[in-house]
Design an enzyme around this catalytic site. Sequence first.
Site, mmCIF file in Angstrom:
data_model
loop_
_atom_site.group_PDB
_atom_site.id
_atom_site.type_symbol
_atom_site.label_atom_id
_atom_site.label_comp_id
_atom_site.label_asym_id
_atom_site.label_seq_id
_atom_site.Cartn_x
_atom_site.Cartn_y
_atom_site.Cartn_z
ATOM 1 N N ASP A 114 0.845 -1.190 0.000
ATOM 2 C CA ASP A 114 0.000 0.000 0.000
ATOM 3 C C ASP A 114 0.887 1.249 0.000
ATOM 4 O OD1 ASP A 114 -2.159 1.647 0.087
ATOM 5 O OD2 ASP A 114 -2.888 1.025 2.045
ATOM 6 N N CYS A 162 -19.502 -14.899 -3.249
ATOM 7 C CA CYS A 162 -20.465 -13.998 -2.578
ATOM 8 C C CYS A 162 -21.901 -14.448 -2.868
ATOM 9 C CB CYS A 162 -20.277 -12.554 -3.035
ATOM 10 S SG CYS A 162 -18.839 -11.753 -2.297
ATOM 11 N N CYS A 202 -25.657 -13.078 -1.583
ATOM 12 C CA CYS A 202 -25.538 -12.331 -0.316
ATOM 13 C C CYS A 202 -25.287 -10.853 -0.599
ATOM 14 C CB CYS A 202 -24.377 -12.913 0.507
ATOM 15 S SG CYS A 202 -24.024 -11.991 2.013
ATOM 16 N N CYS A 206 -18.084 6.963 1.892
ATOM 17 C CA CYS A 206 -17.532 5.923 2.774
ATOM 18 C C CYS A 206 -16.969 6.547 4.056
ATOM 19 C CB CYS A 206 -16.440 5.176 2.011
ATOM 20 S SG CYS A 206 -15.591 3.902 2.964
ATOM 21 N N CYS A 226 -13.646 2.320 9.310
ATOM 22 C CA CYS A 226 -14.958 1.688 9.490
ATOM 23 C C CYS A 226 -14.826 0.212 9.148
ATOM 24 C CB CYS A 226 -15.987 2.348 8.574
ATOM 25 S SG CYS A 226 -17.613 1.578 8.680
ATOM 26 N N CYS A 251 -18.709 -3.189 6.875
ATOM 27 C CA CYS A 251 -18.893 -4.087 5.727
ATOM 28 C C CYS A 251 -18.093 -5.389 5.873
ATOM 29 C CB CYS A 251 -18.602 -3.378 4.407
ATOM 30 S SG CYS A 251 -16.892 -2.903 4.164
ATOM 31 N N CYS A 302 -19.924 -9.678 7.189
ATOM 32 C CA CYS A 302 -19.657 -10.657 6.118
ATOM 33 C C CYS A 302 -19.652 -12.082 6.672
ATOM 34 C CB CYS A 302 -18.306 -10.342 5.464
ATOM 35 S SG CYS A 302 -17.849 -11.569 4.231
HETATM 36 C C1 B12 Z 1 -7.893 4.094 -2.128
HETATM 37 C C2 B12 Z 1 -8.057 3.019 -1.077
HETATM 38 C C3 B12 Z 1 -9.134 3.122 -0.201
HETATM 39 C C4 B12 Z 1 -10.257 4.123 -0.410
HETATM 40 C C5 B12 Z 1 -11.202 3.593 -1.532
HETATM 41 C C6 B12 Z 1 -11.704 2.160 -1.258
HETATM 42 C C7 B12 Z 1 -12.070 1.354 -2.472
HETATM 43 N N1 B12 Z 1 -12.986 0.434 -2.257
HETATM 44 O O1 B12 Z 1 -11.490 1.483 -3.546
HETATM 45 C C8 B12 Z 1 -10.874 4.182 1.027
HETATM 46 C C9 B12 Z 1 -10.213 5.308 1.797
HETATM 47 C C10 B12 Z 1 -12.379 4.365 1.083
HETATM 48 C C11 B12 Z 1 -10.402 2.838 1.598
HETATM 49 C C12 B12 Z 1 -11.033 2.204 2.633
HETATM 50 C C13 B12 Z 1 -10.631 0.977 3.178
HETATM 51 N N2 B12 Z 1 -9.500 0.320 2.874
HETATM 52 CO CO1 B12 Z 1 -8.299 0.824 1.403
HETATM 53 N N3 B12 Z 1 -7.130 1.085 -0.038
HETATM 54 C C14 B12 Z 1 -7.122 1.947 -0.999
HETATM 55 C C15 B12 Z 1 -5.953 1.663 -1.972
HETATM 56 C C16 B12 Z 1 -4.810 2.646 -1.659
HETATM 57 C C17 B12 Z 1 -6.316 1.743 -3.454
HETATM 58 C C18 B12 Z 1 -7.626 1.026 -3.810
HETATM 59 C C19 B12 Z 1 -8.106 1.345 -5.222
HETATM 60 O O2 B12 Z 1 -7.326 1.413 -6.149
HETATM 61 N N4 B12 Z 1 -9.432 1.529 -5.370
HETATM 62 C C20 B12 Z 1 -10.065 1.767 -6.630
HETATM 63 C C21 B12 Z 1 -10.753 0.487 -7.123
HETATM 64 C C22 B12 Z 1 -11.693 0.799 -8.286
HETATM 65 O O3 B12 Z 1 -9.744 -0.342 -7.615
HETATM 66 P P1 B12 Z 1 -9.231 -1.734 -6.996
HETATM 67 O O4 B12 Z 1 -8.891 -1.582 -5.545
HETATM 68 O O5 B12 Z 1 -8.129 -2.218 -7.829
HETATM 69 O O6 B12 Z 1 -10.462 -2.759 -6.964
HETATM 70 C C23 B12 Z 1 -11.260 -3.070 -8.039
HETATM 71 C C24 B12 Z 1 -10.843 -4.185 -8.957
HETATM 72 O O7 B12 Z 1 -10.319 -5.215 -8.195
HETATM 73 C C25 B12 Z 1 -12.162 -4.489 -9.639
HETATM 74 N N5 B12 Z 1 -12.555 -5.889 -9.750
HETATM 75 C C26 B12 Z 1 -13.754 -6.306 -9.406
HETATM 76 N N6 B12 Z 1 -13.860 -7.588 -9.637
HETATM 77 C C27 B12 Z 1 -12.729 -8.017 -10.151
HETATM 78 C C28 B12 Z 1 -12.372 -9.299 -10.523
HETATM 79 C C29 B12 Z 1 -11.087 -9.475 -11.021
HETATM 80 C C30 B12 Z 1 -10.699 -10.842 -11.435
HETATM 81 C C31 B12 Z 1 -10.206 -8.385 -11.103
HETATM 82 C C32 B12 Z 1 -8.866 -8.572 -11.629
HETATM 83 C C33 B12 Z 1 -10.617 -7.117 -10.685
HETATM 84 C C34 B12 Z 1 -11.884 -6.951 -10.203
HETATM 85 O O8 B12 Z 1 -13.158 -3.919 -8.782
HETATM 86 C C35 B12 Z 1 -12.540 -3.653 -7.553
HETATM 87 C C36 B12 Z 1 -13.382 -2.810 -6.638
HETATM 88 O O9 B12 Z 1 -13.888 -1.645 -7.337
HETATM 89 C C37 B12 Z 1 -5.591 0.180 -1.576
HETATM 90 C C38 B12 Z 1 -4.097 -0.182 -1.657
HETATM 91 C C39 B12 Z 1 -3.653 -0.410 -3.078
HETATM 92 N N7 B12 Z 1 -2.535 0.162 -3.431
HETATM 93 O O10 B12 Z 1 -4.321 -1.097 -3.837
HETATM 94 C C40 B12 Z 1 -6.094 0.075 -0.105
HETATM 95 C C41 B12 Z 1 -6.740 -1.252 0.335
HETATM 96 C C42 B12 Z 1 -7.695 -1.661 -0.747
HETATM 97 N N8 B12 Z 1 -7.493 -0.873 1.514
HETATM 98 C C43 B12 Z 1 -7.546 -1.784 2.429
HETATM 99 C C44 B12 Z 1 -8.293 -1.684 3.626
HETATM 100 C C45 B12 Z 1 -7.947 -2.680 4.741
HETATM 101 C C46 B12 Z 1 -9.298 -0.709 3.775
HETATM 102 C C47 B12 Z 1 -10.345 -0.610 4.895
HETATM 103 C C48 B12 Z 1 -10.866 -1.963 5.383
HETATM 104 C C49 B12 Z 1 -9.755 0.194 6.090
HETATM 105 C C50 B12 Z 1 -10.754 0.491 7.185
HETATM 106 N N9 B12 Z 1 -11.067 -0.469 8.055
HETATM 107 O O11 B12 Z 1 -11.258 1.568 7.297
HETATM 108 C C51 B12 Z 1 -11.451 0.248 4.199
HETATM 109 C C52 B12 Z 1 -12.481 -0.640 3.486
HETATM 110 C C53 B12 Z 1 -13.572 0.117 2.807
HETATM 111 C C54 B12 Z 1 -14.024 -0.589 1.524
HETATM 112 N N10 B12 Z 1 -15.078 -1.377 1.603
HETATM 113 O O12 B12 Z 1 -13.374 -0.420 0.494
HETATM 114 C C55 B12 Z 1 -6.757 -3.024 2.025
HETATM 115 C C56 B12 Z 1 -7.747 -4.113 1.595
HETATM 116 C C57 B12 Z 1 -7.330 -5.532 1.937
HETATM 117 C C58 B12 Z 1 -8.338 -6.536 1.393
HETATM 118 N N11 B12 Z 1 -8.586 -7.586 2.142
HETATM 119 O O13 B12 Z 1 -8.878 -6.396 0.329
HETATM 120 C C59 B12 Z 1 -5.842 -2.438 0.851
HETATM 121 C C60 B12 Z 1 -5.539 -3.431 -0.260
HETATM 122 C C61 B12 Z 1 -4.540 -1.961 1.518
HETATM 123 C C62 B12 Z 1 -3.577 -3.126 1.823
HETATM 124 N N12 B12 Z 1 -2.401 -3.139 1.203
HETATM 125 O O14 B12 Z 1 -3.870 -4.018 2.565
HETATM 126 N N13 B12 Z 1 -9.334 2.356 0.904
#
Ligand code: B12
Length: 331
Positions: free
Chosen positions: A144, A198, A201, A224, A251, A254, A258
């Site tokens: 991260d 999922c 659910c 959020c 928070c 969510c 689960c």
């Molecule tokens: C920005 C960010 C946030 C933002 C936006 C959250 C969000 N949902 O995107 C905020 C500040 C809200 C946040 C909150 C939290 N976060 Co955060 N966050 C990040 C960060 C820096 C980037 C995420 C990102 O790019 N988001 C944009 C979305 C569109 O992109 P994405 O993450 O790549 O996910 C998408 C794709 O995977 C795609 N997708 C869907 N289906 C499929 C299927 C396949 C096969 C593929 C390939 C892709 C795909 O859809 C996904 C969701 O939109 C990451 C670290 C990182 N560098 O990745 C941590 C990260 C996601 N966060 C993390 C955590 C722990 C949290 C919190 C739980 C913290 C807390 N307790 O408050 C909350 C959870 C809230 C939630 N339900 O998301 C962890 C998650 C671990 C996990 N088990 O998944 C990460 C990975 C950090 C880490 N290194 O551990 N976060």
Amino acid sequence: MSITDPFSNGGDPAFFASGTEKIKAAARGLGFDACGIASVASEQDDGFNAWIDAGMHADMSWMERTREVRQRISLFLPGARSVVMLAANYFTDPPDKPEDTLRGRVSRYAWGRDYHRAMRRAVGKVAEVVDQVFPGSRSRISIDSAPVRERAWAARAGIGWVAKNSLIIIPGVGSWCFLAAVVTTAEIQPDPPVPDRCGSCRACMDACPTGAIVAPRVVDSSRCVAYHTIENRGAIPPEVARFMGDMVFGCDICQEVCPWNRRAPRSHIRDFLPRSEDTAWPPLAPLLAGSRDWFEAVFTGTPVRRAKLEGMRRNAEIVRNNLCGGASDLP
Ligand code: B12
């Protein structure tokens, strides 16, 4: 993390196994709960662009600035061919909440040592193993801490599926885990994806008090509570504030609802144990009074530092109002 040295383990049969097995055995030995490998060739548009275009990153302008590299891992590491994904379980029991004074709630991931630091050495060790197993290869890590989309890569690497709350769920572990990546120029045999379990659910979507999960796997940050209490540097809108309850940082709703987290195993990583009852249940009074010494003493080295004292004071004011309206004697 509890570190053991994979190089000292020459007698382990895993040492003689294939390159992939050596990397996975090292990851296990270092304390990771899951390790999987994705091919860079699996990179494709999965909705990230649309998410940014819709403004769902709210004021996290750093996400927009780095959108290109987030979608092309070869801009992060030229010649990248594989991504080794790692996960570390941080699920621990909360300390008992003292009933002495008004207290807020900190989300579970922030009760112990900051994961960026706690995991860095072990992730670096896995990168060393990758470089050693594939001589001539180069690697870069992210905990991260770099523009690497860790969830998308975790799904591609088959360590779990992207759940409706957008978090990665690892079979047998759940979603209370941190992710980290070793991006490498080595060509490594990829793992197959894990099926999405999922089903029908919608517990997380229905439980989110602000309706931030606007579609399965899509979180609108501007709704959020985690975003507002951690990343937002301005005022928190009243329509979010009134749903914060006692949540003063992050928070967990969510994840708490689960079903896949019902039997979450306890983390074996000492760094993730709650530091103290104050880190998990901070008293509001010193936050409201803006006591910097108290803030540093309780939160230095934990993820809460990211919100800064000013952010935590703002959050504490909202929580005080949520818990007792104007009827509190606190400052
Ligand atoms: C920005 C960010 C946030 C933002 C936006 C959250 C969000 N949902 O995107 C905020 C500040 C809200 C946040 C909150 C939290 N976060 Co955060 N966050 C990040 C960060 C820096 C980037 C995420 C990102 O790019 N988001 C944009 C979305 C569109 O992109 P994405 O993450 O790549 O996910 C998408 C794709 O995977 C795609 N997708 C869907 N289906 C499929 C299927 C396949 C096969 C593929 C390939 C892709 C795909 O859809 C996904 C969701 O939109 C990451 C670290 C990182 N560098 O990745 C941590 C990260 C996601 N966060 C993390 C955590 C722990 C949290 C919190 C739980 C913290 C807390 N307790 O408050 C909350 C959870 C809230 C939630 N339900 O998301 C962890 C998650 C671990 C996990 N088990 O998944 C990460 C990975 C950090 C880490 N290194 O551990 N976060």
